[in-house]
Design a protein around this motif. Sequence first.
Motif, short mmCIF file in Angstrom:
data_model
loop_
_atom_site.label_atom_id
_atom_site.label_comp_id
_atom_site.label_asym_id
_atom_site.label_seq_id
_atom_site.Cartn_x
_atom_site.Cartn_y
_atom_site.Cartn_z
N ASP A 66 0.81 -1.22 0.00
CA ASP A 66 0.00 0.00 0.00
C ASP A 66 0.84 1.27 0.00
N ARG A 67 2.09 1.17 0.44
CA ARG A 67 2.94 2.35 0.50
C ARG A 67 3.91 2.46 -0.67
N THR A 68 3.96 1.43 -1.48
CA THR A 68 4.89 1.44 -2.61
C THR A 68 4.07 1.02 -3.84
N ASP A 69 4.75 0.79 -4.95
CA ASP A 69 3.98 0.30 -6.10
C ASP A 69 4.18 -1.20 -6.27
N ALA A 70 4.50 -1.89 -5.17
CA ALA A 70 4.71 -3.34 -5.25
C ALA A 70 3.43 -4.06 -5.69
N VAL A 71 3.65 -5.22 -6.30
CA VAL A 71 2.54 -6.05 -6.77
C VAL A 71 2.44 -7.23 -5.80
N TYR A 72 1.24 -7.51 -5.30
CA TYR A 72 1.07 -8.58 -4.30
C TYR A 72 0.14 -9.67 -4.83
N VAL A 73 0.62 -10.91 -4.82
CA VAL A 73 -0.28 -12.03 -5.11
C VAL A 73 -0.13 -13.08 -4.02
N ARG A 74 -1.23 -13.81 -3.79
CA ARG A 74 -1.19 -14.88 -2.79
C ARG A 74 -1.25 -16.20 -3.55
N ALA A 75 -0.23 -17.05 -3.35
CA ALA A 75 -0.22 -18.35 -4.02
C ALA A 75 -1.38 -19.21 -3.52
#
Length: 243
Positions: A51-60
């Motif tokens: 939420d604070r960066t432009d990281a991409v999050y996925v949950r396996a």
Amino acid sequence: MRQVIAQTKNLHNLAEVGQALSTRTPDLPGIGLIWGPAGHGKTTAAAWFRDRTDAVYVRAQALWTPSGMLSAICRELDIMPAARCSLMLDTIVERLATTQRLLIVDEADYLLRSGRLLDTLRDLHDVSSAPVIVIGMADFRRRVASREQFAGRIAQTVEFRAADLDDVRVTAEACCEVELADDLVERITRETQGSMRRVKVALSVIESWADRRGCKRVSLAEWGDQPIDGTVGAGRKPTGGGR
Ligand SMILES: Nc1ncnc2c1ncn2[C@@H]1O[C@H](COP(=O)(O)OP(=O)(O)O)[C@@H](O)[C@H]1O
Ligand SMILES: [Mg+2]
């Protein structure tokens, strides 16, 4: 309870690793490995960092195939998933190579069920040189070590440790709407064994009890011998030293 994220040491360590991987020179390996028991706050910290960066999050997921994994990453990147894996991989690699966004894969233990998942993630990292963080359970680090090619690209590791007294105090101050005396914070730290999930339950049980009595501050003596896990006797009149 306030719905906020407490600034624990684990949270800072994850952010530090994310920063270090994102600012490394692209010729260096850029995979970060986070591991620790369930309930220690790994997913919360990853979501906070995203939420604070432009990281991409996925949950396996247990049923992931390479196609399922690539489709999930496509969706997070606003790319339309394609029928062919090679096409999705090319598009993702192109996008990540340009943006160098950090990719976080949570519940990455599931990747170890199939060599193809881990190899595909490694391809994605190698070709795009975008940083990747994989997050797994307590024995994840040991299990990843046997996958030599993947393990060789791990540049940063963080063990999510049990919350200590300071972490629990910081969490109580951030999330709990009543003040807790140090001796009660100590008991919470000891009995929850540093599981953030259990710490939050304890804080919520104590806060509700204090709310019903209109107390603004609770000490160990006031809490008495009531349990803090919310399963038995919470809210019951304490048998000794309590109100
Ligand atoms: N830094 C934090 N601040 C506030 N609450 C937290 C924090 N870390 C964890 N929690 C609480 O603990 C629960 C369990 O954390 P979670 O991130 O799901 O752990 P893990 O992914 O390690 O199993 C979360 O639902 C959240 O309520
Ligand atoms: Mg989790």
